[in-house]
Write a protein that holds these residues in place. Structure first.
Motif: not given
Length: 102
Positions: A72-78
């Motif tokens: 899944g994508l972390s908040d930083q990645a998003v």
């Protein structure tokens, strides 16, 4: 037709020279001009090797991307994707884009 004045030795020498010339011509033909010539085979071998290496690289890339999707994508990645790819910003934030010089 061979002249009658040629000896057996001369005939053998002529036959050997013709055989050698035919062998050389065949070798040259197979090396350069045949549809499956030696030159083409070497080229194909190098191409196959490059494609196998590219395939290994792409398989590794697919594995990495599948791991990313599973995690899944972390908040930083998003946030990074939103900023870099879509030019989004937070309210009140000023974004300065710097163009690389050519």
């Amino acid at each position: 037709m061979l002249p009658a004045s040629m000896s057996d030795r001369e005939i053998r020498r002529l036959r050997n020279r013709l055989f050698a010339a035919a062998a050389v011509l065949l070798l040259v033909w197979l090396t350069f001009f045949d549809s499956h010539s030696l030159v083409k085979r070497v080229t194909w071998h190098h191409e196959v090797q490059e494609l196998r290496e590219e395939n290994e690289h792409l398989t590794g890339e697919i594995d990495r991307l599948e791991r990313e999707v599973r995690q899944g994508l972390s908040d930083q990645a998003v946030e990074r994707i939103a900023r870099e790819e879509f030019g989004m910003r937070r309210p009140g934030e000023t974004v300065y884009r710097i163009q690389p010089s050519d």
